[in-house]
Write a protein that holds these residues in place. Structure first.
Motif, short mmCIF file in Angstrom:
data_model
loop_
_atom_site.label_atom_id
_atom_site.label_comp_id
_atom_site.label_asym_id
_atom_site.label_seq_id
_atom_site.Cartn_x
_atom_site.Cartn_y
_atom_site.Cartn_z
N ILE A 1 3.47 -9.20 8.16
CA ILE A 1 3.22 -10.58 8.54
C ILE A 1 3.42 -10.69 10.04
CG2 ILE A 1 3.85 -13.00 8.24
CD1 ILE A 1 2.71 -11.71 5.71
N ALA A 2 2.38 -11.02 10.77
CA ALA A 2 2.45 -11.11 12.24
C ALA A 2 2.52 -12.57 12.67
CB ALA A 2 1.23 -10.44 12.87
N LEU A 3 3.60 -12.92 13.37
CA LEU A 3 3.73 -14.26 13.93
C LEU A 3 2.84 -14.33 15.16
CD1 LEU A 3 7.62 -14.74 13.74
CD2 LEU A 3 5.89 -15.04 11.95
N VAL A 4 1.80 -15.14 15.12
CA VAL A 4 0.83 -15.21 16.22
C VAL A 4 0.74 -16.64 16.72
CG1 VAL A 4 -1.59 -14.92 16.89
CG2 VAL A 4 -0.51 -13.25 15.37
N GLU B 1 2.95 -11.92 -0.29
CA GLU B 1 1.83 -11.04 0.05
C GLU B 1 2.12 -9.56 -0.16
OE1 GLU B 1 -1.22 -11.24 0.89
OE2 GLU B 1 -1.56 -13.37 1.26
N ASP B 2 3.32 -9.25 -0.66
CA ASP B 2 3.75 -7.84 -0.80
C ASP B 2 3.72 -7.11 0.53
OD1 ASP B 2 4.22 -7.98 -3.57
OD2 ASP B 2 2.09 -7.67 -4.00
N ALA B 3 4.08 -7.81 1.59
CA ALA B 3 4.19 -7.20 2.92
C ALA B 3 5.58 -6.60 3.08
CB ALA B 3 3.91 -8.22 4.01
N LEU B 4 5.69 -5.66 4.01
CA LEU B 4 6.94 -4.89 4.14
C LEU B 4 7.73 -5.20 5.40
CD1 LEU B 4 5.52 -1.42 3.00
CD2 LEU B 4 6.76 -3.11 1.62
N ALA B 5 7.15 -5.97 6.32
CA ALA B 5 7.85 -6.27 7.58
C ALA B 5 7.25 -7.49 8.24
CB ALA B 5 7.79 -5.06 8.53
N ILE B 6 7.99 -8.01 9.22
CA ILE B 6 7.56 -9.13 10.04
C ILE B 6 7.35 -8.61 11.46
CG2 ILE B 6 8.21 -11.40 10.96
CD1 ILE B 6 10.15 -11.54 8.46
N ILE B 7 6.29 -9.08 12.11
CA ILE B 7 5.97 -8.64 13.47
C ILE B 7 6.03 -9.83 14.41
CG2 ILE B 7 4.27 -7.46 14.94
CD1 ILE B 7 5.32 -5.85 12.50
N GLY C 1 -12.14 6.59 21.95
CA GLY C 1 -11.86 5.60 20.94
C GLY C 1 -10.47 5.00 21.15
N ILE C 2 -10.02 4.21 20.19
CA ILE C 2 -8.73 3.54 20.31
C ILE C 2 -7.58 4.49 19.96
CG2 ILE C 2 -7.30 1.67 19.39
CD1 ILE C 2 -9.88 0.12 18.92
N GLY C 3 -7.83 5.43 19.05
CA GLY C 3 -6.76 6.29 18.58
C GLY C 3 -5.91 5.57 17.53
N GLY C 4 -4.72 6.09 17.30
CA GLY C 4 -3.82 5.49 16.33
C GLY C 4 -4.08 5.98 14.92
N LEU C 5 -3.55 5.24 13.95
CA LEU C 5 -3.70 5.56 12.53
C LEU C 5 -4.63 4.54 11.88
CD1 LEU C 5 0.01 6.33 11.60
CD2 LEU C 5 -1.81 7.98 12.05
N PRO C 6 -5.43 4.96 10.91
CA PRO C 6 -6.36 4.02 10.27
C PRO C 6 -5.66 2.80 9.70
CG PRO C 6 -6.84 6.28 9.61
CD PRO C 6 -5.54 6.32 10.36
N VAL C 7 -6.23 1.62 9.95
CA VAL C 7 -5.66 0.38 9.42
C VAL C 7 -5.62 0.45 7.90
CG1 VAL C 7 -5.98 -2.11 9.21
CG2 VAL C 7 -6.45 -0.97 11.39
N GLY C 8 -4.46 0.13 7.34
CA GLY C 8 -4.30 0.13 5.90
C GLY C 8 -3.53 1.32 5.36
N MET D 1 0.53 -3.06 16.10
CA MET D 1 0.88 -2.66 14.75
C MET D 1 -0.36 -2.31 13.93
SD MET D 1 4.02 -2.51 15.03
CE MET D 1 4.32 -1.94 13.36
N MET D 2 -1.49 -2.94 14.22
CA MET D 2 -2.75 -2.50 13.61
C MET D 2 -3.04 -1.07 14.02
SD MET D 2 -5.03 -5.95 14.21
CE MET D 2 -6.55 -5.28 13.53
N LYS D 3 -2.77 -0.76 15.29
CA LYS D 3 -3.02 0.59 15.79
C LYS D 3 -2.11 1.62 15.13
CE LYS D 3 -3.57 3.17 20.10
NZ LYS D 3 -3.44 3.16 21.57
N ARG D 4 -0.99 1.19 14.62
CA ARG D 4 -0.11 2.10 13.88
C ARG D 4 -0.41 2.10 12.39
NH1 ARG D 4 0.32 5.84 16.22
NH2 ARG D 4 1.82 6.60 14.71
N GLY D 5 -1.55 1.55 12.00
CA GLY D 5 -2.02 1.66 10.63
C GLY D 5 -1.67 0.51 9.72
N CYS D 6 -1.12 -0.59 10.28
CA CYS D 6 -0.70 -1.72 9.43
C CYS D 6 -1.85 -2.69 9.19
CB CYS D 6 0.45 -2.48 10.10
SG CYS D 6 1.98 -1.55 10.18
#
Length: 379
Positions: A179-182, A277-283, A166-173, A195-200
């Motif tokens: 907020i991811a600048l894409v 959005e009550d987000a805690l960081a910018i990516i 599988g992908i591993g990491g921490l469950p999303v959420g 950052m999704m893989k780290r649960g964000c």
């Protein structure tokens, strides 16, 4: 092969405190249920799924972040007669499918949880003798051609031959919103995935630089769709009109600072969206020294007026490493589709911004007023 269930394993969740572990386990199960409609049970560090379509289930599980590995399996009662009968049937199916025959060496890997009157090694030896009796295949415990796994858990025994990664990491959420600048490039989608893989939980923000770029967001939408395959729910996507701000930077500030001013504005706008959005960081997808805005002096300047943390998971990776992750995730082929470059980039961009002089330039262009205009354009 007629499987009965899929055994799902997780990794670092298991080392959390009991309270945190339960919360993470519940989130992982919830995320799986958003991908699969099936019965799910959990028992002593294993998640058991009972899907109707195993191929669809395997495809879905390969995209669920937090899963380390999974195995389609059959089960039986924990007694030697039942195990022998089930194992014989399992081997018959493998032979019919051309996956195993008497010319292949094999090993049995045993695992046991609970109280029994035999050891894991004794169970593995018994199962090995059953397979030898049925097929005559040779045993090779060090480098076998084929591996059987027998996992005994109290009064149930599970038999399988695959451990699919599988992908591993921490469950999303489990780690809050970001907020991811894409953009349509290679780096930023990879940063969002990491950052999704780290649960964000990722909320996407894209800056439309028209008329300095083509203005189409089709490529970005394809990238978001691909990233969405790894999210338990549909990704939220915002777009900001950025052309007028860039125009003011080009006309009212030293042209060499255009890229630094551009990135500074992106961070400030992302910060305001994060508050909403009550987000805690910018990516972002910064990789140290890769482009003009990503030198250390420029990183300091571009982030100076933003109070919220700006996380750059790619900061220590080179382009090849980033591309390899993008290929694995599936964003790379979309990112390299033809698209016009940004014409706002100066011929000789600043790579060593002087912070004090840069802050003076921000005052000269009425930076905060220009940012408010962009924020009003977000949809």
């Amino acid at each position: 092969m007629d499987y009965e269930l899929i055994i799902v394993r997780y990794g670092e969740i298991g080392v959390k405190s009991p309270k945190v572990r339960r919360r993470f386990e519940n989130k992982l199960i919830s995320n799986i249920k958003n991908k699969l409609d099936c019965k799910i049970e959990i028992n002593q560090g294993r998640i058991f799924l009972y899907p109707e379509n195993y191929k669809d289930a395997e495809a879905a599980l390969s995209k669920v972040i937090g899963i380390v590995s999974y195995s389609p399996a059959v089960s039986t009662e924990t007694d030697f007669d039942s195990i022998e009968e089930t194992l014989n049937n399992y081997v018959d199916n493998l032979i019919l499918e051309g996956l195993f025959d008497k010319t292949k060496s094999f090993a049995v890997r045993g695992r046991r949880v609970g109280t029994h009157d035999f050891t894991s090694q004794e169970m593995a030896g018994f199962c090995g003798s059953v397979i030898v009796k049925k097929t005559g295949a040779p045993v090779n415990l060090s480098k076998p051609d084929f591996e059987f796994f027998v996992e005994v858990r109290e009064n149930k025994t599970y038999i399988f031959h695959e451990k699919l990664n599988g992908i591993g990491g921490l469950p999303v959420g489990t780690q809050g919103k970001v907020i991811a600048l894409v953009s349509g490039g290679i780096d930023s989608p990879v940063a969002a995935f990491m950052m999704m893989k780290r649960g964000c939980e990722v909320i996407v923000l894209h800056f439309n630089n028209y008329p300095y770029t083509g203005g189409s967001n089709e490529k970005v939408l394809k990238i978001i769709e691909k990233l969405g395959e790894y999210s338990p729910s549909k990704l939220k996507y915002y777009e900001a009109k950025y052309g007028d701000y860039l125009k003011s930077c080009i006309e009212d500030a030293p042209v060499r600072l255009t890229c630094v001013l551009c990135k500074t504005g992106m961070y400030r706008i992302a910060e305001e969206l994060a508050k909403y959005e009550d987000a805690l960081a910018i990516i972002d997808g910064s990789s140290l020294g890769q482009v003009a805005s990503q030198t250390l002096p420029n990183l300091l300047a571009t982030r100076y007026v933003t109070k919220m943390p700006v996380l750059s998971p790619l900061i220590g990776l080179d382009k090849i490493e980033i591309e390899n992750i993008g290929k694995k995730v599936g964003t790379f082929d979309i990112s390299i589709l033809p698209a016009p470059g940004c014409t706002a980039v100066p011929k000789y961009p600043e790579t060593n911004a002087d912070l004090d002089k840069f802050l003076e330039v921000l005052d000269e262009i009425n930076f905060e007023e220009e940012i408010k205009k962009v924020i009003s354009s977000i949809k």
